[in-house]
Design an enzyme around this catalytic site. Structure first.
Site, short mmCIF file in Angstrom:
data_model
loop_
_atom_site.label_atom_id
_atom_site.label_comp_id
_atom_site.label_asym_id
_atom_site.label_seq_id
_atom_site.Cartn_x
_atom_site.Cartn_y
_atom_site.Cartn_z
N TRP A 75 99.10 22.19 84.55
CA TRP A 75 98.41 23.19 84.22
C TRP A 75 97.44 22.10 83.25
CZ3 TRP A 75 102.63 25.74 83.50
CH2 TRP A 75 103.26 25.30 81.95
N ARG A 76 98.82 21.03 83.13
CA ARG A 76 97.56 19.92 82.31
C ARG A 76 96.61 19.31 82.97
NH1 ARG A 76 101.83 19.56 77.32
NH2 ARG A 76 101.17 20.89 76.20
N GLU A 101 98.00 30.43 80.55
CA GLU A 101 97.80 31.18 79.05
C GLU A 101 98.61 32.45 79.32
OE1 GLU A 101 97.80 29.92 76.38
OE2 GLU A 101 97.25 28.24 76.65
N THR A 121 106.89 33.61 77.29
CA THR A 121 107.75 33.44 78.26
C THR A 121 107.93 31.28 78.10
OG1 THR A 121 106.55 34.65 80.19
CG2 THR A 121 107.95 33.34 81.47
N LEU A 143 109.14 38.00 86.77
CA LEU A 143 108.48 36.99 85.77
C LEU A 143 108.27 37.57 84.20
CD1 LEU A 143 107.16 33.64 84.93
CD2 LEU A 143 105.20 34.84 85.69
N GLY A 144 108.25 39.13 84.05
CA GLY A 144 108.06 40.45 83.05
C GLY A 144 107.10 40.89 83.11
N TYR A 182 94.65 35.00 71.27
CA TYR A 182 95.45 33.68 71.46
C TYR A 182 94.63 33.03 72.40
CZ TYR A 182 97.90 30.72 73.85
OH TYR A 182 98.80 29.30 74.07
N ASP A 229 99.73 31.32 67.96
CA ASP A 229 101.03 31.81 68.91
C ASP A 229 102.13 32.36 67.92
OD1 ASP A 229 101.62 29.03 69.34
OD2 ASP A 229 102.34 29.29 71.21
N CYS A 279 109.37 21.38 66.03
CA CYS A 279 109.21 22.14 64.78
C CYS A 279 110.47 23.54 65.24
CB CYS A 279 108.41 22.86 64.45
SG CYS A 279 108.62 23.51 62.31
N CYS A 332 105.60 18.04 54.14
CA CYS A 332 105.88 19.00 55.44
C CYS A 332 106.95 19.94 53.94
CB CYS A 332 106.76 19.15 56.12
SG CYS A 332 107.82 20.77 57.04
#
Length: 395
Positions: free
Chosen positions: A27-28, A40, A46, A83-84, A123, A141, A195, A211
């Site tokens: 999707w990029r 999205e 997921t 996929l749920g 989001y 998110d 992270c 940080c």
DNA sequence: CAATCGTGGGC
DNA sequence: TGCCCAAGATT
């Protein structure tokens, strides 16, 4: 105190880190708002690795907003199978229809319009606006809440809805001029790769110098997040009814209601055992005895008007949803002689004076091939695959 | 706000 | 194994 220096440092270093190299995700490939939208929705709750093959198949099947809007709903669900969170698929298609009717098939470059689409919450609206249109909207998110909680040492419980509101304001203030899309993706990319929830990799982190959690040695205890309640157990009886005559080689399935859990998906018939809560042993009846099997075949007789005769125990299977744990005991059955002469369900049911016009589930006989056409939840795919694997060896 | 709504992977 | 987690939205 959050200094402007720490914020500017964070934004610039994170953006530079992302632009130095990021994952090559389908999707990029471009900034087509439709592709961003679909990705999205799929990425909600997921993992990226799970989504990729679904995204490719979905875009091949429904390449445009119009194609999605005009597709049969069951085809969309089938593409989402496994996929749920299936309401995502139905809401996405409802959103596509809105775009066709309200915006002439063009996803609008307008935050309120995008946020008004079915299935698009705070989001996703921010993600579409920033990634597809480069508008300076936050897209907060779980990744973003974790990253910012650590960097700024925020101690609010990120499981609380209210916390997201505050972090949205912070995230908005961090967006570099003209780089909203890359910056928002950088935040999520950092959360996904560096992270991470458990044992974050601070040494390669581009912003570890300032940080606050890291400086305080608290990176492993942040963010604060209350635990979810464990899923409640449900003990259920299910049955594989083997057809005969014109339905030989087929089994009986039904479609679930339009709303709620696994809405509009197909499944084997099953029923809840309300008095069993602590395991099958509590029922006090061995699975080989006919008593349990008869309770589910009786239920089925009431719903379909068929005469259903248990033939044996097939398997036990369990499946965990977010809030329910299904323990399914599956029996096999075949048809008695009395009612099989009827050609349709309503005639059969009427003959038993049990016909009701309201809310009768739709039942259907299917063979192995039809299973590839109808959308099934994972649990029943597993059970039916096992069933047909054994059945094919018999013949 | 708290509950509802799936599934697969990692440790 | 059991538990936590993942680019949340809806009611």
């Amino acid at each position: 105190m959050t200094t402007q220096i720490a914020k500017t440092y964070f934004s610039e270093e994170l953006l530079a880190w992302y632009r130095r190299g990021n994952r090559d995700l389908p999707w990029r490939k471009n900034r087509d708002p439709y592709r961003i939208w679909v990705s999205e929705i799929m990425l909600q709750q997921t993992r990226v690795d799970t989504v990729i093959p679904y995204f490719e198949r979905f875009m091949a099947s429904f390449p445009t907003v119009q194609a999605l809007a005009e597709a049969p709903e069951e085809e969309v669900l089938k593409c989402w199978e496994g996929l749920g969170y299936y309401s995502r698929a139905r809401n996405l298609q409802a959103g596509a229809k809105m775009v066709m009717e309200l915006y002439n098939g063009i996803i609008p470059d307008n935050k309120d319009a995008v946020a008004g689409l079915k299935g698009v919450g705070p989001y996703t609206a921010g993600a579409i606006m920033s990634i597809a249109f480069n508008r300076p909207e936050p897209a907060v998110d779980g990744n973003v809440m974790r990253v910012l909680s650590r960097y700024f040492c925020l101690e609010d419980d990120i499981a609380k809805p209210k916390t997201r509101i505050g972090i949205e304001k912070l995230a908005a203030s961090l967006i570099p001029e003209g780089a909203a899309g890359d910056f928002n993706q950088a935040l999520m990319e950092l959360g996904a790769l560096v992270c991470t929830p458990k044992s974050p990799s601070c040494l390669p982190c581009p912003v570890m110098e300032h940080c606050e959690a890291r400086l305080a040695g608290r990176e492993s205890e942040l963010p604060i997040k209350t635990k979810a309640k464990p899923p409640r157990p449900e003990y259920r009886l299910s049955v594989i009814v083997e057809g005969s005559g014109e339905h030989a080689g087929k089994v009986l399935v039904r479609r679930r209601p339009d709303t709620g859990l696994l809405a509009q998906m197909w499944e084997l018939p099953h029923m809840l055992l309300e008095d069993v809560k602590d395991g099958w042993e509590q029922a006090g009846i061995p699975k080989e005895s006919g008593a349990l099997a008869e309770s589910v075949t009786r239920m089925l007789e009431g719903e379909t008007g068929l005469l259903v005769r248990p033939t044996g125990w097939f398997t036990d299977a369990d499946h965990v949803f977010s809030h329910i744990h299904w323990y399914m005991r599956v029996y096999t059955a075949d048809l008695g002689e009395v009612y099989t002469a009827f050609q349709d369900w309503s005639a059969a049911a009427e003959s038993r004076e049990q016909y009701e016009t309201a809310e009768r589930a739709e039942y259907r006989w299917i063979g192995r091939e039809e299973m590839d056409k109808l959308p099934f939840p994972n649990l029943f795919i597993r059970i039916l695959r096992e069933y047909w694997r054994g059945a094919s060896h018999d013949e």
